[in-house]
Design a protein around this motif. Structure first.
Motif, PDB file in Angstrom:
ATOM      1  N   GLU A 274      16.131  61.775  92.039  1.00  0.00           N
ATOM      2  CA  GLU A 274      16.361  62.850  91.071  1.00  0.00           C
ATOM      3  C   GLU A 274      17.817  63.299  91.091  1.00  0.00           C
ATOM      4  OE1 GLU A 274      14.297  66.911  89.408  1.00  0.00           O
ATOM      5  OE2 GLU A 274      13.776  66.225  91.426  1.00  0.00           O
ATOM      6  N   ARG A 275      18.446  63.279  92.253  1.00  0.00           N
ATOM      7  CA  ARG A 275      19.851  63.652  92.329  1.00  0.00           C
ATOM      8  C   ARG A 275      20.705  62.696  91.488  1.00  0.00           C
ATOM      9  NH1 ARG A 275      19.890  64.159  97.273  1.00  0.00           N
ATOM     10  NH2 ARG A 275      20.566  62.083  97.907  1.00  0.00           N
ATOM     11  N   LEU A 276      20.402  61.401  91.562  1.00  0.00           N
ATOM     12  CA  LEU A 276      21.146  60.425  90.766  1.00  0.00           C
ATOM     13  C   LEU A 276      20.836  60.566  89.279  1.00  0.00           C
ATOM     14  CD1 LEU A 276      20.880  57.208  92.980  1.00  0.00           C
ATOM     15  CD2 LEU A 276      22.767  58.835  92.826  1.00  0.00           C
ATOM     16  N   LEU A 277      19.584  60.826  88.939  1.00  0.00           N
ATOM     17  CA  LEU A 277      19.222  61.017  87.539  1.00  0.00           C
ATOM     18  C   LEU A 277      19.932  62.236  86.957  1.00  0.00           C
ATOM     19  CD1 LEU A 277      15.393  60.236  87.657  1.00  0.00           C
ATOM     20  CD2 LEU A 277      17.071  59.035  86.258  1.00  0.00           C
ATOM     21  N   GLU A 279      22.732  63.570  87.983  1.00  0.00           N
ATOM     22  CA  GLU A 279      24.153  63.256  87.853  1.00  0.00           C
ATOM     23  C   GLU A 279      24.406  62.360  86.644  1.00  0.00           C
ATOM     24  OE1 GLU A 279      27.761  61.101  90.389  1.00  0.00           O
ATOM     25  OE2 GLU A 279      25.857  61.602  91.359  1.00  0.00           O
ATOM     26  N   ALA A 280      23.506  61.401  86.416  1.00  0.00           N
ATOM     27  CA  ALA A 280      23.672  60.499  85.275  1.00  0.00           C
ATOM     28  C   ALA A 280      23.603  61.254  83.952  1.00  0.00           C
ATOM     29  CB  ALA A 280      22.606  59.410  85.319  1.00  0.00           C
ATOM     30  N   VAL A 281      22.696  62.210  83.868  1.00  0.00           N
ATOM     31  CA  VAL A 281      22.541  62.974  82.636  1.00  0.00           C
ATOM     32  C   VAL A 281      23.694  63.954  82.446  1.00  0.00           C
ATOM     33  CG1 VAL A 281      21.099  64.676  81.451  1.00  0.00           C
ATOM     34  CG2 VAL A 281      20.037  62.723  82.589  1.00  0.00           C
ATOM     35  N   CYS A 282      24.119  64.598  83.520  1.00  0.00           N
ATOM     36  CA  CYS A 282      25.144  65.638  83.411  1.00  0.00           C
ATOM     37  C   CYS A 282      26.548  65.067  83.273  1.00  0.00           C
ATOM     38  CB  CYS A 282      25.084  66.562  84.630  1.00  0.00           C
ATOM     39  SG  CYS A 282      23.562  67.506  84.758  1.00  0.00           S
ATOM     40  N   SER A 283      26.849  64.008  84.020  1.00  0.00           N
ATOM     41  CA  SER A 283      28.219  63.494  84.064  1.00  0.00           C
ATOM     42  C   SER A 283      28.457  62.324  83.122  1.00  0.00           C
ATOM     43  CB  SER A 283      28.575  63.082  85.499  1.00  0.00           C
ATOM     44  OG  SER A 283      28.442  64.184  86.375  1.00  0.00           O
ATOM     45  N   GLY A 284      27.438  61.559  82.820  1.00  0.00           N
ATOM     46  CA  GLY A 284      27.608  60.410  81.957  1.00  0.00           C
ATOM     47  C   GLY A 284      28.394  59.303  82.623  1.00  0.00           C
ATOM     48  N   GLN A 285      29.032  58.463  81.825  1.00  0.00           N
ATOM     49  CA  GLN A 285      29.770  57.320  82.366  1.00  0.00           C
ATOM     50  C   GLN A 285      31.070  57.778  83.019  1.00  0.00           C
ATOM     51  OE1 GLN A 285      30.070  53.876  79.717  1.00  0.00           O
ATOM     52  NE2 GLN A 285      28.514  54.775  78.370  1.00  0.00           N
ATOM     53  N   VAL A 309       4.034  51.278  99.608  1.00  0.00           N
ATOM     54  CA  VAL A 309       3.658  51.314  98.204  1.00  0.00           C
ATOM     55  C   VAL A 309       4.553  52.309  97.480  1.00  0.00           C
ATOM     56  CG1 VAL A 309       1.814  51.903  96.572  1.00  0.00           C
ATOM     57  CG2 VAL A 309       1.275  50.647  98.666  1.00  0.00           C
ATOM     58  N   VAL A 310       5.009  51.941  96.299  1.00  0.00           N
ATOM     59  CA  VAL A 310       5.890  52.805  95.525  1.00  0.00           C
ATOM     60  C   VAL A 310       5.195  54.130  95.198  1.00  0.00           C
ATOM     61  CG1 VAL A 310       5.140  51.837  93.310  1.00  0.00           C
ATOM     62  CG2 VAL A 310       7.400  52.895  93.507  1.00  0.00           C
ATOM     63  N   ARG A 311       5.973  55.206  95.184  1.00  0.00           N
ATOM     64  CA  ARG A 311       5.428  56.517  94.802  1.00  0.00           C
ATOM     65  C   ARG A 311       5.490  56.619  93.276  1.00  0.00           C
ATOM     66  NH1 ARG A 311       8.448  60.888  98.433  1.00  0.00           N
ATOM     67  NH2 ARG A 311       7.313  62.217  96.966  1.00  0.00           N
ATOM     68  N   LEU A 312       4.616  55.876  92.663  1.00  0.00           N
ATOM     69  CA  LEU A 312       4.690  55.693  91.215  1.00  0.00           C
ATOM     70  C   LEU A 312       4.462  56.975  90.417  1.00  0.00           C
ATOM     71  CD1 LEU A 312       5.232  53.553  89.087  1.00  0.00           C
ATOM     72  CD2 LEU A 312       2.777  53.069  89.037  1.00  0.00           C
ATOM     73  N   PRO A 313       3.491  57.824  90.753  1.00  0.00           N
ATOM     74  CA  PRO A 313       3.316  59.050  89.957  1.00  0.00           C
ATOM     75  C   PRO A 313       4.562  59.928  89.935  1.00  0.00           C
ATOM     76  CG  PRO A 313       1.408  58.666  91.357  1.00  0.00           C
ATOM     77  CD  PRO A 313       2.449  57.686  91.785  1.00  0.00           C
ATOM     78  N   ASP A 314       5.229  60.057  91.084  1.00  0.00           N
ATOM     79  CA  ASP A 314       6.442  60.864  91.130  1.00  0.00           C
ATOM     80  C   ASP A 314       7.555  60.247  90.292  1.00  0.00           C
ATOM     81  OD1 ASP A 314       5.244  62.644  92.867  1.00  0.00           O
ATOM     82  OD2 ASP A 314       5.898  61.586  94.653  1.00  0.00           O
ATOM     83  N   ILE A 315       7.677  58.922  90.354  1.00  0.00           N
ATOM     84  CA  ILE A 315       8.735  58.246  89.594  1.00  0.00           C
ATOM     85  C   ILE A 315       8.471  58.349  88.099  1.00  0.00           C
ATOM     86  CG2 ILE A 315       9.751  55.986  89.123  1.00  0.00           C
ATOM     87  CD1 ILE A 315       9.476  55.339  92.064  1.00  0.00           C
ATOM     88  N   VAL A 316       7.218  58.215  87.700  1.00  0.00           N
ATOM     89  CA  VAL A 316       6.884  58.365  86.283  1.00  0.00           C
ATOM     90  C   VAL A 316       7.225  59.777  85.804  1.00  0.00           C
ATOM     91  CG1 VAL A 316       4.966  58.470  84.643  1.00  0.00           C
ATOM     92  CG2 VAL A 316       5.143  56.553  86.235  1.00  0.00           C
ATOM     93  N   ALA A 317       6.941  60.790  86.632  1.00  0.00           N
ATOM     94  CA  ALA A 317       7.252  62.166  86.255  1.00  0.00           C
ATOM     95  C   ALA A 317       8.759  62.351  86.085  1.00  0.00           C
ATOM     96  CB  ALA A 317       6.713  63.130  87.305  1.00  0.00           C
ATOM     97  N   LEU A 318       9.551  61.795  87.000  1.00  0.00           N
ATOM     98  CA  LEU A 318      11.008  61.906  86.896  1.00  0.00           C
ATOM     99  C   LEU A 318      11.533  61.134  85.692  1.00  0.00           C
ATOM    100  CD1 LEU A 318      12.095  61.574  90.641  1.00  0.00           C
ATOM    101  CD2 LEU A 318      12.109  63.631  89.225  1.00  0.00           C
ATOM    102  N   LYS A 319      10.955  59.986  85.451  1.00  0.00           N
ATOM    103  CA  LYS A 319      11.369  59.171  84.300  1.00  0.00           C
ATOM    104  C   LYS A 319      11.156  59.932  82.994  1.00  0.00           C
ATOM    105  CE  LYS A 319       9.248  56.210  81.158  1.00  0.00           C
ATOM    106  NZ  LYS A 319       7.921  56.000  80.600  1.00  0.00           N
ATOM    107  N   LYS A 320      10.042  60.610  82.879  1.00  0.00           N
ATOM    108  CA  LYS A 320       9.768  61.380  81.670  1.00  0.00           C
ATOM    109  C   LYS A 320      10.679  62.600  81.578  1.00  0.00           C
ATOM    110  CE  LYS A 320       4.889  60.069  81.192  1.00  0.00           C
ATOM    111  NZ  LYS A 320       3.485  60.573  81.190  1.00  0.00           N
ATOM    112  N   LYS A 321      10.924  63.231  82.695  1.00  0.00           N
ATOM    113  CA  LYS A 321      11.741  64.444  82.711  1.00  0.00           C
ATOM    114  C   LYS A 321      13.164  64.168  82.252  1.00  0.00           C
ATOM    115  CE  LYS A 321      13.314  68.089  85.860  1.00  0.00           C
ATOM    116  NZ  LYS A 321      13.234  68.609  87.263  1.00  0.00           N
ATOM    117  N   TYR A 322      13.722  63.010  82.692  1.00  0.00           N
ATOM    118  CA  TYR A 322      15.119  62.706  82.397  1.00  0.00           C
ATOM    119  C   TYR A 322      15.287  61.643  81.313  1.00  0.00           C
ATOM    120  CZ  TYR A 322      16.231  65.486  86.505  1.00  0.00           C
ATOM    121  OH  TYR A 322      16.364  66.513  87.408  1.00  0.00           O
ATOM    122  N   LYS A 323      14.191  61.292  80.628  1.00  0.00           N
ATOM    123  CA  LYS A 323      14.238  60.354  79.504  1.00  0.00           C
ATOM    124  C   LYS A 323      14.844  58.997  79.915  1.00  0.00           C
ATOM    125  CE  LYS A 323      12.676  63.493  76.645  1.00  0.00           C
ATOM    126  NZ  LYS A 323      12.487  64.586  77.616  1.00  0.00           N
TER     127      LYS A 323
END
Length: 546
Positions: A274-277, A279-285, A309-323
């Motif tokens: 989430e920290r990287l996501l 930063e990616a959204v706020c700072s861009g390239q 095993v991947v923590r898939l539910p959490d990753i899906v939630a973050l993916k949706k949150k940050y598009k």
């Protein structure tokens, strides 16, 4: 080792501290939208236990001793007191840039060569639940091998990815494969874009899409190329890839070939992701600060070196949150986990449409070869014309295609059988893991994972363990540095539905004896022989036990 400086090994592993037990409750914020009945199933605990301090000290000491002897042997070779077996450059090549790094050469000739007999053992039978190994000897300390003409028969196979037991040669089971070979031959000799598109290819793609519950799918002849050749078609310059640090080399290679920017997050660590996501959204390239063209999260279903095993539910939630977009590699999880073998999406009760790119291979659970990409129809249609693997690689062999169809129909119950291979694999996995914990071994991974790493730590114990197990007619895979951190050498056991309880009991009996003889039982935790009871109504998201 870090993501950026390691490319030769299939896995990049970091040392994990403490005993971590992770529990995701059914009321976690990582749910997919929908009624309670569609929410993900309760995830069983996942633990990574540290050994006593003396184990780490002895491990470093062991590597230090063999390294010192390596430098001493190099000195003896330099003065002519020991024969040099390694290939040497000609005098006119002395000024060339060396092909290999100095330490790689040193490690190979002085450490790996001394124990090379524990790897690449030739097999001369079907690699099913048992196989035959060709006996070999070396007159020069593993620099060269010669076969004796004898075989070690009926070795229990605990190292193959034959999760559902479809690696078989029964004539009755393989009749349809033989019929397809008679009809189409062995090879297509063309790409899918030209003359290699067969009716059975399209049949398999439709069946894969139905099996996964998605709109469309596309198959490829090589599992490794499914990742390495398709990722560059999906992302490129101006895109961002967020990759789990333990991702497989095929994912790493595909990410590098794409030209996209790559950021690495800690394994299964949602705070790091989430920290990287953010930063990616706020700072861009970098420099321009323009928005990224795409942000793609790349993870695996089961990590084959850790058994996690991947923590898939959490990753899906973050993916949706940050598009962002999500790329899920189910090479080791498809067919192996979930009530009906449909992978980690079924294991957690998630909607397959939440995964943008679903990838998997047929080389493990299906006893065949190749891989697939599945998802929305527009994604698959795009890959048909833009994927290098689709445009330039030869189409999947017809008998291999039929083998996958046969295996998938068996899993889905479409062939009239009620074999229950997925259920048998789950039973074998739980039984084997619980018994190892009771014995006092440190094992990594999730309770649902058929990949079971047993930590051995010390280099001398790794070699002794592998040789002793073969003498007891048990074939194992041992892994050490540089494929793992220097203090986390291990043996990796892979469970199969084809393993009978008698086979597992024999392996466990020998492991128990060998664990005592070699002092491999490092666990300080006490496990009850009774199965653990998990409260599905527990509202705790994460549980840390140090």
């Amino acid at each position: 080792c870090s993501y950026h400086d390691w490319c030769c090994c299939c896995f990049c592993v970091v040392t994990m501290t403490g005993v971590v037990t992770m529990t995701v409750c059914k009321n976690s914020t990582a749910h997919s939208a929908g009624p309670p009945s569609s929410r993900q199933r309760f995830q069983r605990p996942e633990s990574f236990e540290n050994p006593p301090m003396y184990v780490a000290v002895m491990t470093y000491l062991g590597f230090g001793i063999v390294t010192l002897f390596g430098y001493f042997r190099d000195f003896l070779r330099a003065v002519g007191l020991e024969k040099c077996h390694i290939a040497r450059e000609r005098e006119e090549q002395k000024d060339f840039v060396p092909l290999y790094q100095d330490f790689e050469n040193f490690y190979t000739r002085n450490l790996y060569m001394r124990v090379r007999d524990n790897w690449n053992r030739p097999i001369c039978s079907l690699p099913g639940p048992v196989f035959d190994v060709m006996e070999r000897v070396s007159p020069d300390y593993n620099w060269t091998f010669s076969l004796t003409g004898k075989t070690i028969d009926d070795v229990i196979n605990m190292g193959s990815y034959n999760y559902l037991g479809f690696a078989e040669n029964d004539g009755d089971f393989l009749k349809t494969v033989a019929d397809r070979t008679q009809q189409y031959g062995l090879g297509v000799c063309s790409t899918r874009q030209e003359m290699g598109n067969l009716a059975i290819h399209e049949e398999l793609e439709q069946l894969v899409a139905t099996f996964l519950g998605v709109e469309s799918s596309m198959i490829f002849g090589m599992g490794f190329a499914t990742n390495s050749m398709n990722i560059p078609a999906l992302v490129g310059k101006g895109c961002l890839i967020l990759s789990d640090e333990l991702n497989h080399t095929s994912l790493i290679l595909g990410a590098r070939l794409s030209g996209a920017t790559i950021w690495v997050f800690k394994h299964n660590n949602m705070q790091s992701l989430e920290r990287l996501l953010r930063e990616a959204v706020c700072s861009g390239q970098p420099r321009t600060h323009r928005p990224w063209r795409k942000v793609l999260i790349m993870v695996e279903g089961i990590y084959s070196m850790e058994g996690s095993v991947v923590r898939l539910p959490d990753i899906v939630a973050l993916k949706k949150k940050y598009k962002a977009y999500l790329y899920l590699d189910e090479a080791h999880s498809i067919g192996a986990v979930g009530p009906t073998g449909r992978g980690v999406t079924e294991l957690f009760g998630l909607d397959p449409s939440d995964i943008d790119v679903m990838m998997g291979t047929f080389t493990k659970s299906f006893g065949a070869a190749g891989g697939y990409i599945a998802g929305k129809k527009e994604l698959v249609d795009y890959l048909r014309s833009h994927s290098h693997s689709a445009v330039y690689a030869s189409a999947m062999s017809p008998p291999v295609t039929e083998q996958i169809l046969r295996a998938m129909k068996c899993i889905m119950g479409l062939d009239g059988t009620t074999v229950g291979k997925v259920h048998q694999l789950a039973e074998n996995t739980r039984y084997f893991r619980s018994r190892l914990q009771e014995m006092g071994f440190i094992i990594y991974g999730n309770d649902d994972s058929p990949v079971v790493p047993i930590l051995l730590y010390m280099p001398g114990k790794v070699v002794a363990f592998s040789r002793a197990m073969l003498k007891r007619k048990i074939g194992v895979v041992v892994v050490g540095f540089p494929a793992t951190p220097i203090t986390e050498a291990r043996a990796r056991f892979c469970l199969s539905a084809a393993h009978t309880k008698a086979m597992l009991d024999q392996v466990l009996f020998d492991l128990n004896e060998l664990g005592d003889d070699l002092c491999l039982k490092f666990s300080r935790r006490k496990y009850s022989p009774r199965p653990q009871q998990h409260n599905n109504n527990d509202d705790t998201d994460f549980e840390l036990d140090s």
